[in-house]
Motif scaffolding. Structure first.
Motif, PDB file in Angstrom:
ATOM      1  N   ALA A  36      22.893 -48.107 -34.743  1.00 15.90           N
ATOM      2  CA  ALA A  36      23.083 -48.073 -36.200  1.00 15.90           C
ATOM      3  C   ALA A  36      23.457 -46.670 -36.657  1.00 15.90           C
ATOM      4  N   ALA A  37      22.798 -45.663 -36.096  1.00 15.15           N
ATOM      5  CA  ALA A  37      23.097 -44.288 -36.471  1.00 15.15           C
ATOM      6  C   ALA A  37      24.510 -43.900 -36.032  1.00 15.15           C
ATOM      7  N   GLY A  54      16.515 -56.394 -32.782  1.00 17.89           N
ATOM      8  CA  GLY A  54      15.644 -55.510 -32.027  1.00 17.89           C
ATOM      9  C   GLY A  54      14.460 -56.211 -31.389  1.00 17.89           C
ATOM     10  N   THR A 106      27.574 -53.471 -38.235  1.00 17.37           N
ATOM     11  CA  THR A 106      26.645 -53.677 -37.122  1.00 17.37           C
ATOM     12  C   THR A 106      25.847 -54.965 -37.326  1.00 17.37           C
ATOM     13  N   THR A 126      14.350 -52.227 -30.348  1.00 22.44           N
ATOM     14  CA  THR A 126      14.501 -51.608 -31.659  1.00 22.44           C
ATOM     15  C   THR A 126      15.015 -50.170 -31.558  1.00 22.44           C
ATOM     16  N   PRO A 127      14.510 -49.333 -30.650  1.00 23.94           N
ATOM     17  CA  PRO A 127      15.077 -47.978 -30.554  1.00 23.94           C
ATOM     18  C   PRO A 127      16.574 -47.976 -30.239  1.00 23.94           C
ATOM     19  N   THR A 128      17.015 -48.874 -29.362  1.00 18.72           N
ATOM     20  CA  THR A 128      18.445 -48.949 -29.056  1.00 18.72           C
ATOM     21  C   THR A 128      19.229 -49.396 -30.283  1.00 18.72           C
ATOM     22  N   ALA A 129      18.706 -50.370 -31.009  1.00 18.89           N
ATOM     23  CA  ALA A 129      19.362 -50.834 -32.235  1.00 18.89           C
ATOM     24  C   ALA A 129      19.479 -49.703 -33.249  1.00 18.89           C
ATOM     25  N   GLN A 130      18.437 -48.913 -33.379  1.00 16.85           N
ATOM     26  CA  GLN A 130      18.465 -47.799 -34.327  1.00 16.85           C
ATOM     27  C   GLN A 130      19.482 -46.743 -33.908  1.00 16.85           C
ATOM     28  N   ALA A 131      19.591 -46.496 -32.612  1.00 17.31           N
ATOM     29  CA  ALA A 131      20.560 -45.519 -32.122  1.00 17.31           C
ATOM     30  C   ALA A 131      21.990 -45.985 -32.395  1.00 17.31           C
ATOM     31  N   VAL A 172      17.630 -54.415 -37.374  1.00 19.91           N
ATOM     32  CA  VAL A 172      18.128 -53.178 -37.968  1.00 19.91           C
ATOM     33  C   VAL A 172      19.347 -53.533 -38.808  1.00 19.91           C
ATOM     34  N   GLY A 223      11.076 -54.265 -38.340  1.00 21.86           N
ATOM     35  CA  GLY A 223      11.613 -53.542 -37.192  1.00 21.86           C
ATOM     36  C   GLY A 223      12.344 -54.399 -36.189  1.00 21.86           C
TER      37      GLY A 223
END
Length: 512
Positions: A240-241, A254, A250, A233-238, A464, A461
């Motif tokens: 996405a940003a 995650g 995208t 999930t953190p990689t997916a959020q990065a 993303v 979560g």
């Protein structure tokens, strides 16, 4: 780094050519079953990554313009190549990913089913027409390709994620840049050669290896239309940003923390069998592996006794050994992380009913990355081991009062990938399907993976954005709707006078 003469040298593939990362960094490729270095993997520079994108962009116009039947012929050839080379591809997964060979064959087999589904693209890509919007005017919606897509694969399913991304992307007329995991790149090395062998035009699929910088090079590249990921999930959020700043599409799957609920009428033999397959298959390293097992009091003691006994019989060892049930985890780092969670569980007050640290393996595998079946009982949903994704063969058994309490625990969890229920009661079944706050639900199955005809992905979560993989969802992601307004004009007809514009003529059409 020293490697033997038989070492595997992983290469990039850009614009139809295999390439080394000249002057670049390489990292060791290890066999998780033995811990031995078996090759090396390039860490591609941002410049190499952008060259791959440029090659895909250059190939896009001709690939997009290729008649659909001819383009689909490559998808059919891909399907046949996968079938013809199933064993070699499965062995590649077993060697560098450490997935047991039987499961590796199953993974490649599922990819064959996914590509078979992608062969239906001509039916799924059909547009829509509305006749008679006005006098002699029709409307048409066309599902058109978009451009260059890029994809990032995790270590745990190198074949499956290829199937989720590439056949649908190129089948609908796009081109692709794919970054496998540096820990399990061998499948894509072999698969890319098969794409070369079937004559896929240069630049349609490109492969680059690397880490975060390789992916970040795509964010500001005007040639990139979208990015796909299966990962944390953190990689997916990065991602996405990074993509969101530039309006790129995208599709980002995650992390997960999956629940299994066992009701009082659960078929016990089927339940135990499925928990073993779901919790220990792939050494627990899959996004739909069962992790939290909620059991009602009526069967809790029997379930725990039978699960521990069955788990003690699980044989751990080399992923290529057909007599083994469970292979290693991916790396020494992963092994250390999983063992830290075992320490955390003990410190939190959970009961370590079965300790999988330091399992018995053969002499040739002593340096491998093995964690055996591990079971915690007396776990509560608020414990760290019940909240966080461990990604290993660690099961947390929770005594739960009723179906409502289980649904509440699922609802409160920040991740929402999958959840399963074991019951023969229709009321429990329908209530669970309706109220379980996850993207994928299973009934009397331990792994609730949808068939390739259906979308795959979680919620909350675990996803993303809102784009899922495979099925019609994949078609929608890799295409854009182009709308045409078409007036039918009779040859030689004279234009209508301005005063008669309402008689079939269009004076103006302004959308507001």
């Amino acid at each position: 780094m020293k490697v033997n003469s038989q070492a595997i040298r992983i290469q990039n593939h850009i614009n139809g050519e295999w390439e080394d990362e000249v002057g670049g960094q390489y990292v060791p490729l290890r066999n998780p079953s033995t811990g031995q270095v078996i090759g090396e993997v390039p860490i591609s520079s941002p410049e190499t990554s952008r060259r791959a994108v440029a090659a895909a962009a250059a190939a896009f116009p001709a690939w997009k313009a290729m008649p659909l039947p001819k383009r689909m012929n490559y998808i059919h050839l891909m399907h046949q190549a996968l079938k013809d080379n199933l064993e070699a591809l499965a062995q590649a997964v077993a060697v560098d990913q450490g997935k047991h060979i039987a499961e590796a064959r199953g993974e490649v087999g599922r990819v064959i089913e996914i590509v078979q589904m992608a062969c239906a693209i001509p039916a799924l890509i059909q547009g829509e027409t509305i006749q008679g919007i006005a006098n002699n005017i029709n409307g048409r919606v066309i599902k058109a390709p978009i451009g260059v897509f890029c994809g990032v694969a995790p270590f745990n399913f190198p074949a499956l994620v290829f199937g989720w991304f590439i056949p649908f992307a190129i089948g609908t007329g796009n081109t692709f840049v794919y970054k496998p995991s540096t820990e399990s790149p061998l499948f894509m090395q072999k698969m890319m050669q098969l794409l070369v062998d079937i004559g896929l035009p240069k630049g349609v699929v490109n492969v680059v290896h690397g880490e975060r910088e390789t992916v970040e090079a795509w964010y500001d590249d005007d040639n990139v239309s979208g990015v796909c990921l299966v990962g944390s999930t953190p990689t997916a959020q990065a991602i996405a940003a990074g993509c969101g700043r530039n309006g790129k599409k995208t599709m980002l799957l995650g992390g997960a923390k999956n629940f299994l609920l066992a009701m009082e009428d659960a078929p016990m033999d089927l339940l135990i069998e499925n928990v073993l397959m779901s919790g220990y298959g792939s050494a627990g390293q899959r996004c739909l592996a069962v992790s939290n097992i909620a059991v009602v009091p009526e069967i809790y003691d029997e379930f725990v006794e039978r699960l521990v006994a069955a788990s003690k019989g699980v044989r751990v060892g080399d992923a290529t050994d057909p007599e083994v049930f469970m292979g290693p985890v991916i790396s020494a780092k992963a092994k250390e992380r999983i063992e830290r969670y075992v320490d955390i569980g003990v410190a939190e007050g959970a009961t370590l009913a079965l300790d999988g640290r330091n399992p018995s393996v053969s002499e040739g595998n002593k340096e491998g990355y093995f964690v055996g079946p591990t079971i915690f009982t007396n776990v509560t949903p608020c414990m760290q081991i019940a909240r966080e994704e461990i990604f290993g063969p660690v099961l947390s058994v929770i005594k739960i009062g009723c179906i409502d309490s289980a649904l509440d625990a699922i609802r409160k969890h920040k991740l929402g990938n999958g959840a399963c229920i074991f019951t023969q009661n229709t009321y429990y079944t329908e209530k669970f399907i309706s109220e379980a706050d996850v993207g994928m639900v299973g009934v009397n199955v331990g792994i609730c993976a949808p068939h390739p005809y259906l979308p795959f992905g979680g919620i909350k979560g675990s996803l993303v954005g809102n784009n899922k993989v495979q099925g019609k969802d994949a078609i929608d992601f890799f295409t854009q709707n182009k709308v045409a307004t078409v007036r039918i004009v009779e040859p030689g007809a004279k234009p209508a006078a301005a005063g008669n514009a309402g008689n079939g003529a269009v004076r103006s059409c302004v959308a507001s």
